[in-house]
Motif scaffolding. Sequence first.
Motif, PDB file in Angstrom:
ATOM      1  N   ASP A  29      10.288  -1.590   2.686  1.00 36.92           N
ATOM      2  CA  ASP A  29       9.671  -2.527   3.622  1.00 36.92           C
ATOM      3  C   ASP A  29      10.581  -2.530   4.840  1.00 36.92           C
ATOM      4  N   VAL A  30       9.998  -2.426   6.023  1.00 35.22           N
ATOM      5  CA  VAL A  30      10.792  -2.479   7.248  1.00 35.22           C
ATOM      6  C   VAL A  30      10.195  -3.544   8.159  1.00 35.22           C
ATOM      7  N   VAL A  31      11.021  -4.502   8.512  1.00 35.59           N
ATOM      8  CA  VAL A  31      10.563  -5.616   9.342  1.00 35.59           C
ATOM      9  C   VAL A  31      11.480  -5.716  10.551  1.00 35.59           C
ATOM     10  N   GLU A  32      10.873  -5.905  11.711  1.00 35.26           N
ATOM     11  CA  GLU A  32      11.665  -6.037  12.927  1.00 35.26           C
ATOM     12  C   GLU A  32      11.454  -7.412  13.534  1.00 35.26           C
ATOM     13  N   ASN A  33      12.540  -8.002  13.996  1.00 36.40           N
ATOM     14  CA  ASN A  33      12.420  -9.218  14.804  1.00 36.40           C
ATOM     15  C   ASN A  33      13.379  -9.109  15.980  1.00 36.40           C
ATOM     16  N   ILE A  37      16.503  -5.042  12.808  1.00 36.86           N
ATOM     17  CA  ILE A  37      15.584  -4.521  11.794  1.00 36.86           C
ATOM     18  C   ILE A  37      16.158  -4.801  10.412  1.00 36.86           C
TER      19      ILE A  37
ATOM     20  N   LYS B  91       7.357 -13.724  15.521  1.00 35.77           N
ATOM     21  CA  LYS B  91       7.844 -12.602  16.336  1.00 35.77           C
ATOM     22  C   LYS B  91       8.277 -11.406  15.498  1.00 35.77           C
ATOM     23  N   ALA B  92       7.979 -11.474  14.220  1.00 33.28           N
ATOM     24  CA  ALA B  92       8.370 -10.350  13.369  1.00 33.28           C
ATOM     25  C   ALA B  92       7.257  -9.306  13.315  1.00 33.28           C
ATOM     26  N   THR B  93       7.655  -8.048  13.293  1.00 31.31           N
ATOM     27  CA  THR B  93       6.705  -6.943  13.167  1.00 31.31           C
ATOM     28  C   THR B  93       7.002  -6.221  11.862  1.00 31.31           C
ATOM     29  N   VAL B  94       5.963  -5.995  11.087  1.00 26.30           N
ATOM     30  CA  VAL B  94       6.156  -5.241   9.846  1.00 26.30           C
ATOM     31  C   VAL B  94       5.836  -3.780  10.144  1.00 26.30           C
ATOM     32  N   HIS B  95       6.829  -2.922  10.044  1.00 23.77           N
ATOM     33  CA  HIS B  95       6.616  -1.504  10.339  1.00 23.77           C
ATOM     34  C   HIS B  95       6.200  -0.728   9.099  1.00 23.77           C
ATOM     35  N   MET B  96       6.757  -1.091   7.966  1.00 22.46           N
ATOM     36  CA  MET B  96       6.394  -0.424   6.717  1.00 22.46           C
ATOM     37  C   MET B  96       6.334  -1.474   5.623  1.00 22.46           C
ATOM     38  N   ALA B  97       5.320  -1.387   4.797  1.00 22.71           N
ATOM     39  CA  ALA B  97       5.198  -2.311   3.665  1.00 22.71           C
ATOM     40  C   ALA B  97       4.731  -1.506   2.464  1.00 22.71           C
TER      41      ALA B  97
END
Lengths: 130, 146
Positions: A29-33, A37, B91-97
């Motif tokens: 899972d990769v999450v950015e804020n 990251i 403001k969080a973006t999920v790039h991979m789940a």
Amino acid sequence: MTTALEKTSANASQAASREEAAALLPPVDVVENAAGITLFADLPGVPKEKLVVEVEGDTLTIAGEVQLDLPAGIESQHAEVSLPRYRRAFTLSKELDREKISAEFNHGVLKLIIPKVAFAQPRKIGIRIE
Amino acid sequence: MFYRSLFPRDLFAELDRLQRSIEQALDLSPSIRGSFRGGFPALNVGTTPQAVEIYAFAPGIDPAKLDVEIEKGVLTIAGERSSSLPTDDEKATVHMAERFAGRFRRVITLPDDVDTQAVSAKYRHGVLHIHVPRKEAAMPRRISIE
């Protein structure tokens, strides 16, 4: 000519040893804020001392070796985890701070926090006099 | 919304899907519990003359929330894994789940010669290891000749 060939084969073997054998891709899972990251990776069966997280240039590599306490003489009947190692690589972008990556590893889950570079931070540029 | 390109972005996932479709099409009498692969937790099962060893790859779970049951010769592993994805951060973006989240339950049929009273389980490095010994009578014995 021979030296060139030796060099290529040496390079090839070096590359092969770094690439190693086939490995499983751990799910992530990769999450950015705004701060950076956060990456979570599932690496079940990997003890802490067999986990490798490294950054080389722009590449972040996560690798681990599975260690199960298998009894002697066990015969496999069914295997969904078919290889004893995991490996996955990601390309980092330039705004991520490679120096400040922090890692936690708990119950087979790796949590990596990769902060963004603080651009506002004053930077000192060294001048070399030749 | 995912716009599929002519050349799939995740080629391996597409190949995996294709392989599963082919397996389903060719296997005329599959197991009543369906295809094993792709479930959570992933299971490895091995046997020795003394026991059946089951390894469930279930990382990131509080062992107290794992439930292992044996009933009528069927072993059930159940539990719940919470999601690591943010739900409140706008403001969080999920790039991979890709990691599994939610409730899970998997079922394994055990052989007839096991002693269900002596089952033991332990959770280590995110792997649940269930040891199911065989009945005393089923273990290999050397018979001495007089």
